[in-house]
Design a protein around this motif. Structure first.
Motif, PDB file in Angstrom:
ATOM      1  N   ARG A 432       0.831  -1.212   0.000  1.00 48.42           N
ATOM      2  CA  ARG A 432       0.000   0.000   0.000  1.00 48.42           C
ATOM      3  C   ARG A 432       0.867   1.264   0.000  1.00 48.42           C
ATOM      4  NH1 ARG A 432      -4.907   1.339   2.685  1.00 48.42           N
ATOM      5  NH2 ARG A 432      -5.349   1.941   0.536  1.00 48.42           N
ATOM      6  N   ARG A 439      -1.555   5.836  -6.970  1.00 50.17           N
ATOM      7  CA  ARG A 439      -2.941   5.541  -6.611  1.00 50.17           C
ATOM      8  C   ARG A 439      -3.946   6.342  -7.427  1.00 50.17           C
ATOM      9  NH1 ARG A 439      -2.714   5.449  -0.673  1.00 50.17           N
ATOM     10  NH2 ARG A 439      -1.950   3.322  -0.975  1.00 50.17           N
ATOM     11  N   ALA A 447      -5.273   0.119  -8.809  1.00 48.57           N
ATOM     12  CA  ALA A 447      -6.488   0.314  -8.015  1.00 48.57           C
ATOM     13  C   ALA A 447      -7.008  -1.019  -7.477  1.00 48.57           C
ATOM     14  CB  ALA A 447      -7.555   0.997  -8.863  1.00 48.57           C
ATOM     15  N   GLU A 448      -6.980  -2.031  -8.329  1.00 53.28           N
ATOM     16  CA  GLU A 448      -7.494  -3.338  -7.916  1.00 53.28           C
ATOM     17  C   GLU A 448      -6.639  -3.939  -6.802  1.00 53.28           C
ATOM     18  OE1 GLU A 448      -8.109  -7.827  -9.810  1.00 53.28           O
ATOM     19  OE2 GLU A 448      -7.753  -6.103 -11.136  1.00 53.28           O
ATOM     20  N   ASP A 450      -4.515  -2.364  -4.756  1.00 45.13           N
ATOM     21  CA  ASP A 450      -4.550  -1.532  -3.560  1.00 45.13           C
ATOM     22  C   ASP A 450      -5.801  -1.836  -2.740  1.00 45.13           C
ATOM     23  OD1 ASP A 450      -3.472   0.613  -1.937  1.00 45.13           O
ATOM     24  OD2 ASP A 450      -5.155   1.817  -2.646  1.00 45.13           O
ATOM     25  N   ALA A 451      -6.930  -1.971  -3.424  1.00 42.55           N
ATOM     26  CA  ALA A 451      -8.181  -2.286  -2.726  1.00 42.55           C
ATOM     27  C   ALA A 451      -8.111  -3.675  -2.085  1.00 42.55           C
ATOM     28  CB  ALA A 451      -9.350  -2.215  -3.702  1.00 42.55           C
ATOM     29  N   ARG A 452      -7.503  -4.600  -2.773  1.00 44.12           N
ATOM     30  CA  ARG A 452      -7.387  -5.959  -2.242  1.00 44.12           C
ATOM     31  C   ARG A 452      -6.474  -5.993  -1.014  1.00 44.12           C
ATOM     32  NH1 ARG A 452      -4.873 -11.151  -5.448  1.00 44.12           N
ATOM     33  NH2 ARG A 452      -5.347 -12.712  -3.817  1.00 44.12           N
ATOM     34  N   ALA A 454      -5.869  -3.450   1.012  1.00 49.94           N
ATOM     35  CA  ALA A 454      -6.561  -2.755   2.087  1.00 49.94           C
ATOM     36  C   ALA A 454      -7.600  -3.668   2.739  1.00 49.94           C
ATOM     37  CB  ALA A 454      -7.240  -1.500   1.549  1.00 49.94           C
ATOM     38  N   SER A 455      -8.310  -4.425   1.928  1.00 47.09           N
ATOM     39  CA  SER A 455      -9.316  -5.363   2.458  1.00 47.09           C
ATOM     40  C   SER A 455      -8.663  -6.435   3.315  1.00 47.09           C
ATOM     41  CB  SER A 455     -10.069  -6.013   1.289  1.00 47.09           C
ATOM     42  OG  SER A 455     -10.975  -6.982   1.756  1.00 47.09           O
TER      43      SER A 455
END
Length: 461
Positions: A432, A439, A447-448, A450-452, A454-455
Motif C-alpha cells: 500500500r 494511486r 487500483a485493484e 490496492d483495494a485488495r 486494504a481489504s
C-alpha cells in the motif's frame, strides 16, 4: 519555570531529514512493530513538545531512539538525548551474565501469563545485548554447567531425542504457516518439560551437552518465530537465551547459527553496523570451521548482506561466492543438523537477491528473487510470501509497476491461504505504501491491488 529546549533532539531530527510529522510516523511504525499499541497515535505535536523540552514517558524514549537509530544507521541512546531510560522488569533477561536457567524460568513466568507478558511487550528491541561478551565468558559458560547441582530426575538419550523431534515438527510448521502460528505451544514445552530436563541427572556429559543443545535449538526456534511475527523484543530475549544454552552445551556451530539469526534481525530493523558485527562473530573459529557445508553457506550469505548494507560491496560479492561454494559441497553422507533443512538453492537465491538489492543491483536482485520463487518447494510457504513481497518492492523501485502488481497479487494469494507472519504481513503494508504515488493515476491494476491489500489488512489488523 520554562522548559529548556532539547537541542540535541532537534539536531538529530535535522540530521535525519525529518519534519515533525515524519518523525511521528517513524515513531508510530516502530511502536507498531513492537506491539506497543498505546504508543501508535503519536502526532507531530508530541514531537514538537519533546523538542521543546517535555520528556517522553514510559517506553517512548526507547521507541524514539530506535526510530532515530534506524534512520541514522548508528545507535542512539536515551542518555544521549538526556532522557531517562525506560524501566522494564524484563530487561534483566538481556544480561549476558545471568544464568540461562534463571532466564528460562523468568521468561516462562512472563511469556506464559497474559498479563505478565505485557512486561516483555512493553519493552523495545535494544542495541545493548548486540554487543557480545568476550572469549572468557564463552569458556566460563561451558565450565559452569559442570558445576551445577542436579535434581533427582533422570534424563536420558530418549529425552534428548524427544526434544529434538518436537523441535523438528514445530520448525516445519513455522516454515508452512509462519511464526504467529503455534509459538505458544513451543514456549509451553520449553518452559515446562525442557526446563525440567536441563536440571536433571544425566548418565554422561555427552547426554548433558546434547540436551542443552536441544534446548538451545528450541529456544532459538521460539525466538525466530517471535521475530517472524514482528515481536522483536520478545525474539531478542529468546535469541540471547538460546545462545547461552548453546554455549553451555559447548556447541560452537549452534552458537554461530543463533548469532547469524540475531544478525538477520538487526539487519531487518536497520541496525547495520551491529548486524555486521554479529555476522562476523558467527563465522569466528569453530562456529564456522566445525559447521557443516549447508550451515556454513547460511552463515556466509547473512554476512554478505551485512557487508552490503555497510557499503562493502566487493567483500559482499566474495562472501556470496564462498557461500555458493559451501552449499555446492553439501552432499549425501554429510549429516547436516535439522536446523539447516530450509537452506537450499532457493534460500541462497533469496539471500543473494537481498544482497544485490542492497548493493544497488536491482536487475540482478530481480533475477535472483525470481530464481528463488521458481525453485522453492511447497513446504516453505511463509518464506515464499516474503520473497514475493521483496520482489514486488524491487520491481516497483525499478519502475516496473504492472510487474510489481502481478507479483504482489501472488503475495496476497499466499497470505489468504493462512500464513501468520509479521514479516509477510509487513510486505502487504509495504504494498500500500509503495503504490501510493500511483494511486490516482488511473492504472486499473494498481487500483485493484490496492483495494485488495486494504481489504486484507482490515481483516487481519
Amino acid at each position: 519555570m520554562a522548559r529548556r529546549r532539547n537541542e540535541r533532539l532537534a539536531e538529530l531530527l535535522e540530521e535525519a531529514g525529518w519534519s515533525r510529522a515524519q518523525a511521528a510516523s517513524a515513531f508510530n511504525r516502530v511502536a507498531q512493530e513492537n506491539k506497543l499499541l498505546d504508543y501508535t497515535s503519536i502526532g507531530r505535536s508530541h514531537v514538537s513538545m519533546w523538542v521543546g523540552g517535555t520528556e517522553p514517558s514510559g517506553a517512548a524514549p526507547a521507541i524514539l531512539c530506535q526510530a532515530l537509530s534506524r534512520r541514522l544507521k548508528r545507535a542512539i541512546t536515551p542518555d544521549e538525548l538526556g532522557f531517562a531510560s525506560p524501566h522494564s522488569p524484563a530487561q534483566g533477561t538481556l544480561d549476558w551474565d545471568v544464568d540461562p536457567l534463571i532466564v528460562l524460568t523468568d521468561l516462562g513466568r512472563i511469556d506464559l501469563d497474559a498479563d505478565r507478558r505485557k512486561l516483555i511487550g512493553g519493552a523495545v528491541y535494544s542495541v545493548a545485548p548486540l554487543t557480545l561478551p568476550g572469549e572468557r565468558w564463552w569458556q566460563a559458560m561451558t565450565q559452569a554447567s559442570q558445576r551445577t547441582t542436579p535434581r533427582q530426575q533422570q534424563v536420558g538419550r530418549g529425552d534428548v531425542t524427544m526434544v529434538e523431534e518436537l523441535t523438528v515438527a514445530f520448525s516445519r510448521m513455522d516454515q508452512q504457516r509462519g511464526g504467529g502460528h503455534g509459538r505458544t505451544a513451543v514456549v509451553q514445552y520449553l518452559h515446562s518439560d525442557v526446563a525440567d530436563f536441563l536440571q536433571g541427572k544425566f548418565p554422561s556429559d555427552q547426554v548433558r551437552r546434547d540436551m542443552f543443545s536441544a534446548a538451545g535449538e528450541l529456544a532459538y526456534l521460539s525466538a525466530w518465530m517471535a521475530f517472524d511475527n514482528a515481536e522483536h523484543a520478545v525474539a531478542q530475549r529468546y535469541f540471547v537465551l538460546a545462545a547461552k544454552l548453546a554455549a553451555r552445551a559447548d556447541n560452537p556451530p549452534l552458537v554461530g547459527h543463533i548469532l547469524r539469526a540475531m544478525a538477520h534481525q538487526a539487519l531487518d530493523l536497520g541496525f547495520f553496523k551491529e548486524s555486521l558485527e554479529l555476522s562476523t562473530a558467527s563465522l569466528e573459529g569453530q562456529r564456522y570451521a566445525a559447521a557443516t557445508p549447508r550451515e556454513r553457506a547460511l552463515l556466509g550469505v547473512v554476512h554478505a548482506r551485512g557487508l552490503a548494507t555497510n557499503g562493502q560491496q566487493q567483500a559482499a560479492a566474495q562472501s556470496l561466492l564462498k557461500a555458493e561454494d559451501d552449499l555446492a559441497s553439501a552432499r549425501d553422507g554429510i549429516h547436516e543438523p535439522h536446523r539447516t533443512f530450509f537452506f537450499s538453492g532457493a534460500a541462497l537465491a533469496h539471500e543473494t537477491a537481498c544482497t544485490l538489492r542492497d548493493c544497488g543491483d536491482r536487475g540482478g536482485a530481480i533475477r535472483q528473487f525470481r530464481q528463488s520463487i521458481r525453485t522453492r518447494g511447497a513446504a516453505f510457504r511463509r518464506t515464499h510470501a516474503v520473497t514475493l513481497g521483496y520482489l514486488g518492492a524491487t520491481q516497483i523501485a525499478n519502475r516496473s509497476v504492472e510487474e510489481a502488481c502481478a507479483t504482489w497479487s501472488g503475495l496476497l494469494d499466499a497470505m489468504e491461504e493462512g500464513i501468520y507472519s509479521g514479516r509477510a504481513r509487513q510486505a502487504v503494508y509495504d504494498v500500500r505504501k509503495l503504490l501510493s504515488p500511483y494511486r490516482h493515476r488511473g492504472i486499473p491494476v494498481v487500483a485493484e491491488l490496492d483495494a485488495r491489500a486494504a481489504s486484507y489488512l482490515a481483516r487481519v489488523d
